[in-house]
Design an enzyme around this catalytic site. Structure first.
Site, PDB file in Angstrom:
ATOM      1  N   SER A  15       0.827  -1.206   0.000  1.00 29.64           N
ATOM      2  CA  SER A  15       0.000   0.000   0.000  1.00 29.64           C
ATOM      3  C   SER A  15       0.863   1.259   0.000  1.00 29.64           C
ATOM      4  O   SER A  15       1.629   1.479  -0.947  1.00 29.64           O
ATOM      5  CB  SER A  15      -0.964  -0.054   1.191  1.00 29.64           C
ATOM      6  OG  SER A  15      -1.964   0.925   1.098  1.00 29.64           O
ATOM      7  N   ASP A  45      -9.756  -4.310  -5.085  1.00 27.00           N
ATOM      8  CA  ASP A  45      -8.941  -3.274  -4.448  1.00 27.00           C
ATOM      9  C   ASP A  45      -9.160  -1.947  -5.172  1.00 27.00           C
ATOM     10  O   ASP A  45      -9.085  -1.887  -6.407  1.00 27.00           O
ATOM     11  CB  ASP A  45      -7.459  -3.678  -4.513  1.00 27.00           C
ATOM     12  CG  ASP A  45      -6.553  -2.835  -3.624  1.00 27.00           C
ATOM     13  OD1 ASP A  45      -6.858  -1.650  -3.399  1.00 27.00           O
ATOM     14  OD2 ASP A  45      -5.532  -3.364  -3.167  1.00 27.00           O
ATOM     15  N   HIS A  63      -8.088  -4.845  -0.659  1.00 29.03           N
ATOM     16  CA  HIS A  63      -6.875  -4.174  -0.224  1.00 29.03           C
ATOM     17  C   HIS A  63      -6.407  -4.820   1.083  1.00 29.03           C
ATOM     18  O   HIS A  63      -7.189  -5.027   2.008  1.00 29.03           O
ATOM     19  CB  HIS A  63      -7.144  -2.684  -0.011  1.00 29.03           C
ATOM     20  CG  HIS A  63      -5.902  -1.877   0.156  1.00 29.03           C
ATOM     21  ND1 HIS A  63      -5.034  -1.644  -0.884  1.00 29.03           N
ATOM     22  CD2 HIS A  63      -5.359  -1.262   1.235  1.00 29.03           C
ATOM     23  CE1 HIS A  63      -4.023  -0.921  -0.460  1.00 29.03           C
ATOM     24  NE2 HIS A  63      -4.188  -0.680   0.832  1.00 29.03           N
TER      25      HIS A  63
END
Length: 321
Positions: free
Chosen positions: A170, A265, A295
């Site tokens: 991320s 995601d 995610h």
């Protein structure tokens, strides 16, 4: 599971999502339903709650193998958390944690670092970079750059190897790409053997999938991306500056990269676009697409997490071989 052709349309259909993955996603949505918003209760309170395991992500135990050192950064000290293999490491993995540039810490994914140390044979060095909003851009990237500079100079004496890899999840994927670019452009260093970029955010001006994701509380919503971005970047920052959005950088002389992304995601476009630009600039890259992966999916038990983590471990082991 991912496929050999990451652009196979079947990967992006509802039928490709396993019952197990659907169940995990339903669990995440239910677990997050009553969670407070960090921007409403205050980021410090939210961090404390998360550190106690009061959130969607499982609370990771601390590794007895971990040790910490401090290095000099840009006007501050930077803490590095090290988890090394039992035998002499084959290389070093500079790890940068996720959390929207505002959450997380170097000590919150020790089991993952142990796994990479043991399976890939790498000494994992995780950066305790300064967090926003208290320390907005460029503080976090500066700390990651300082860690990379230190490793480029000291990895051989510290770990017996100067085969460096880099990666993160991320915001950590974003900061990894930024760090690679800074090392190339500011220090003439192009020695990273590989980059493990896991559902990274590469366009801070927001890709279509970021804007279109909506309000479903599957870890990362459109509003979360907006709030994280506002906390990380001061108002005067150009959100398409390559030092902020590496998607817009000149991507020559990049290391081989593995881009990992799930189809559920909000950041899926970031990986699709960055992979394509990486390849178009003449670099080697792999794109691993996992049907239904939300995610953060690699942190949850399940078939696609196991497959993604195995592929990442094998990638990291291969590039330092």
């Amino acid at each position: 599971m991912s496929a050999s052709n990451p652009f196979d349309p079947k990967l992006f259909t509802a039928e490709a999502i396993s019952a197990e993955t659907k169940g995990i996603n339903d669990f995440i949505i239910g677990a997050m339903k009553e969670l407070p918003e960090w921007w409403e209760i205050g980021v410090a309170t939210f961090r404390e709650q998360r550190a106690r395991g009061e959130g969607a992500f499982p609370l990771a135990p601390k590794s007895p193998r971990a040790r910490e050192i401090e290095i000099d950064g840009k006007g501050c000290k930077v803490k590095l958390r090290i988890v090394a293999p039992e035998t002499s490491p084959k290389g070093v993995y500079l790890h940068i944690h996720g959390g929207g540039w505002t959450l997380g810490g170097a000590d919150q994914q020790d089991p993952m670092l142990e796994r990479i140390a043991d399976r890939a044979g790498l000494a994992c060095v995780s950066v305790e970079y300064r967090l926003a909003p208290e320390n907005p851009y460029p503080a976090g990237p500066d700390d990651c750059e300082a860690a990379a500079i230190w490793l480029a100079k000291n990895a051989k004496s510290e770990f017996g190897t100067d085969a460096l890899t880099i990666g993160g999840e991320s915001a950590g994927g974003h900061l990894s790409a930024v760090t690679i670019l800074r090392m190339r452009d500011r220090h003439g260093y192009t020695g990273f053997k590989g980059a493990n970029l896991v559902f990274g955010a590469f366009d801070m001006s927001m890709t279509p999938s970021q804007k279109a994701f909506g309000d479903e509380r599957l870890i990362l919503r459109t509003i979360d991306i907006e709030k994280f971005g506002d906390a990380f970047m001061p108002p005067h920052v150009d959100r398409r500056d390559p030092d902020v959005s590496p998607l817009y950088a000149r991507l020559h002389d990049m290391p081989p990269a593995l881009f990992t992304i799930g189809t559920r995601d909000a950041l899926i476009d970031d990986s699709l676009f960055m992979y394509s630009r990486w390849i178009a600039a003449g670099n080697e890259a792999e794109l691993a697409v996992y049907p239904g992966g939300a995610h953060g999916f690699v942190a949850f038990p399940g078939e696609i997490a196991a497959a993604a983590n195995k592929r990442a471990d094998e990638f990291l082991a291969r590039v330092v071989a």
